[in-house]
Write an enzyme that holds these catalytic residues in place. Structure first.
Site, PDB file in Angstrom:
ATOM      1  N   ASP A  31       0.862  -1.165   0.000  1.00  0.00           N
ATOM      2  CA  ASP A  31       0.000   0.000   0.000  1.00  0.00           C
ATOM      3  C   ASP A  31       0.909   1.230   0.000  1.00  0.00           C
ATOM      4  O   ASP A  31       2.098   1.135   0.322  1.00  0.00           O
ATOM      5  CB  ASP A  31      -0.874  -0.030   1.258  1.00  0.00           C
ATOM      6  CG  ASP A  31      -1.592   1.275   1.501  1.00  0.00           C
ATOM      7  OD1 ASP A  31      -2.332   1.710   0.599  1.00  0.00           O
ATOM      8  OD2 ASP A  31      -1.392   1.861   2.575  1.00  0.00           O
ATOM      9  N   ASP A  54      -0.222   5.162   0.933  1.00  0.00           N
ATOM     10  CA  ASP A  54      -0.512   6.082   2.038  1.00  0.00           C
ATOM     11  C   ASP A  54      -0.657   5.320   3.349  1.00  0.00           C
ATOM     12  O   ASP A  54      -1.496   4.432   3.476  1.00  0.00           O
ATOM     13  CB  ASP A  54      -1.810   6.852   1.757  1.00  0.00           C
ATOM     14  CG  ASP A  54      -1.704   7.736   0.528  1.00  0.00           C
ATOM     15  OD1 ASP A  54      -0.733   8.505   0.443  1.00  0.00           O
ATOM     16  OD2 ASP A  54      -2.587   7.655  -0.338  1.00  0.00           O
ATOM     17  N   ASP A  85      -1.551  -0.883   5.945  1.00  0.00           N
ATOM     18  CA  ASP A  85      -1.820  -0.344   7.284  1.00  0.00           C
ATOM     19  C   ASP A  85      -3.295  -0.298   7.632  1.00  0.00           C
ATOM     20  O   ASP A  85      -3.647   0.112   8.740  1.00  0.00           O
ATOM     21  CB  ASP A  85      -1.254   1.076   7.396  1.00  0.00           C
ATOM     22  CG  ASP A  85      -2.042   2.059   6.540  1.00  0.00           C
ATOM     23  OD1 ASP A  85      -2.087   1.866   5.306  1.00  0.00           O
ATOM     24  OD2 ASP A  85      -2.626   3.007   7.092  1.00  0.00           O
TER      25      ASP A  85
END
Length: 228
Positions: A12, A14, A172
């Protein structure tokens, strides 16, 4: 033990590679102002990071219709672009991420990205940090369904020529972990992003790591295990 088959680590962006929360919250605040809305609480804004932009706006503004969501999303894009053009955009790499990518590549692991960013935004981030060309597959939400739909991971696996059992998704948010589960790909949750560790565990992350060094070790361990 050297790799005998291709292996892929999909990141991922961001909240995993870069810490963009301040610029994201700032752009969303500016977008709300364009439409005479009160400033959003930063906490729910951070929680929708990872979704496609239209979906994120819909979560933040459930009492409005799709046309309004699209208009706010466009205002967000404009605000984010103004940050980039003015040089005020703040998207630093998290500590140790560059070294993590270097270490995985040194072991022959292919690298990819699957993100809720647009392709233009992702390209700009990678170029800014000198990472353009490091990834064999770049998947963004403007090419098809966003997270947690597995489409981005399916495309990444196809472009890299790697089966689901030879890949790891690193993210995240629960959206990353849910996407990986739907695509039958193992996942690692990072604790430095925008969703809580307990949420990542509940979503099904195989490992949780607290640093980039731990991430490197976890990914290599998981990929080696698929060869045994």
């Amino acid at each position: 033990m050297p790799y005998t088959r291709l292996r892929l680590a999909v990141f991922d962006c961001d909240g995993t590679l870069v810490d963009s929360q301040f610029s994201i919250v700032g752009a969303m605040t500016a977008a709300f102002a364009v439409h005479d809305l009160p400033p959003p609480d930063p906490r729910p804004v951070r929680r929708v990071v990872g979704l496609s932009l239209a979906e994120a706006v819909a979560v933040l503004l459930p009492g409005h219709d799709a046309a309004f969501h699209a208009a706010v999303a466009e205002s967000y894009r404009d605000a984010f672009f103004r940050q980039r053009r003015s040089g005020t955009l703040h998207e630093p790499l998290f500590p140790g991420i560059r070294e993590c990518l270097d270490a995985l590549e040194a072991e022959g692991v292919l690298l990819g990205v699957a993100t809720g960013k647009s392709r233009r935004g992702l390209d700009a981030v990678l170029e800014h940090h000198g990472l353009a060309g490091r990834f064999v597959t770049l998947q963004t939400s403007d090419r098809g369904p966003g997270k947690p739909h597995p489409d981005m991971l399916y495309r990444a696996l196809g472009e890299a020529g790697v089966p689901a059992g030879g890949a790891v998704m690193i993210g995240d948010t629960t959206f990353d972990i849910q996407m990986a589960r739907s695509a039958h790909v193992e996942s690692v949750g990072v604790s430095w992003g925008y969703h809580e560790v307990a949420e990542l565990e509940s979503a099904g992350a195989a490992r949780i790591v607290d640093s980039a060094d731990e991430l490197t070790a976890a990914v290599l361990d998981m990929l080696r295990a698929t060869q045994e």
